[in-house]
Enzyme design. Sequence first.
Site, short mmCIF file in Angstrom:
data_model
loop_
_atom_site.label_atom_id
_atom_site.label_comp_id
_atom_site.label_asym_id
_atom_site.label_seq_id
_atom_site.Cartn_x
_atom_site.Cartn_y
_atom_site.Cartn_z
N ASN A 223 0.83 -1.21 0.00
CA ASN A 223 0.00 0.00 0.00
C ASN A 223 0.86 1.25 0.00
OD1 ASN A 223 -2.71 -0.71 -0.20
ND2 ASN A 223 -2.90 -1.15 1.98
N GLU A 259 -6.10 -7.59 5.18
CA GLU A 259 -5.56 -8.38 4.07
C GLU A 259 -5.59 -9.88 4.38
OE1 GLU A 259 -2.00 -7.05 6.59
OE2 GLU A 259 -3.96 -6.28 5.99
#
Length: 348
Positions: A223, A259
Site C-alpha cells: 500500500n 488483508e
Amino acid sequence: MIDFANSESPLGSILLVDDKPDNLRLLSTMLMEHQYEVRRVTKGVMALKTAKAAPPDLIVLDIKLPDIDGYQVCESLKSDPMTAEIPIIFISALDNVLDKVKAFSVGGVDYITKPFQVEEVLVRVKNHLTLRTQHQQLIAQNERLQQEIQARKEIEAALQKSQLELQKLNQELDRLAHLDGLTQTANRRQFDHYLQQEWERLIAQQKPLSLIMCDVDYFKSYNDTYGHQAGDDCLRAIAQAISQAIYGSPGLVARYGGEEFGIILPETQISEAQMIAQNIQEKVGNLQLVHAGSKASSYITLSLGITCLVPRLDSSPSLLIELADRALYQAKKQGRNCIIILLEESYV
C-alpha cells in the site's frame, strides 16, 4: 374532559385516553414536545365519540377507565369501519400475561406497562405511526392501481408482481449483508455464521472440518509503495484467485479482516486442504503482481496456516480458528510465502 392541543403537528395526531390527569399531562407534554398533535380524554365513552368525530392517527389507551374499560373501547373502535384501522397502543399498570394477551386479541397493536419509560413510549409511538403512514400509502397506491386497471385479474397480477419484486429486493439485500463490499467474498459476519453452522452439522456426522487462514505478505508495504487504490485492486484479484482455487470444493471464502482471508472447508481432510492451499498459492503466484517492497518475493505472495478437526460437543469453532491462526503465525515467522499445518495433537 377533552383537551385539544393547539400546536400544529406534521408528525400525526394522537388521542390519549387515561383517567389519571398526571399521566395525561406527562404523556401529552412529552408528545407535543416532539411535534405530535395531542387530544386527551378521561373516559371510554368520550374516547369513542372523539375518535369517530375526528379519527386520530394513533390511540394510546388505558385499560382501567371509570365507565367502560379499554378492552371495550378497542372492540367498539375495531367494529366500526371508520375507526377500525386506527392503531391502538394499550398502556396499563396491569402486567399479567393474560391481560396482555387480551389486549392483542381485541385488536391492540402494542402494550406498554406502567410506570412507563418516556423513551420507550416515543419509540413505540413513532414506529406505529410510521407503519400507519406506510399502510395508508399502500392503500392509496392500491386505489390508484384500481383506477388504472379495470379487471380484477390484472390488479392481482400487479400486486403479485410487486410482492415478487419486494421478495427479490429483500433477498438481494440479505445477500449484500453477507458480502464484503471490496472483494465480493463473504464478510466476517458470514464467516462466523457459516463456521458455526458447519461445526454443529459435522458434530452430528463426525466428519472433518478444515480451515485455511491466509495473509497477504507485506501488504502494508505494498500500500505504501503503490497506493491504496492499487492495494484494493490487489485484494480483489487475490480474492478471485482464492475463489477459483477452491472451485468445485464445498466451502466458503471470506475476507476475515484487512488483508487476511479465511477458507472454511467442510468434510475436507487435512491432505485435501493442503492441496487446496497449494493451489491457492499457485493461483496467486500466477497473478504476477509486482511487489518491490516484499522481502519474500518480487511478486505478491501469501502465508497460509491450515488446520483440521472433527468437531465435537466439548469444543467450539474458536479452537479451529486458534489453530489456524497459530499455523499462520508460524508461516510468517518462517519467512512467509509458505504453508504451515498445525493439528490439535501437536498444539501446545
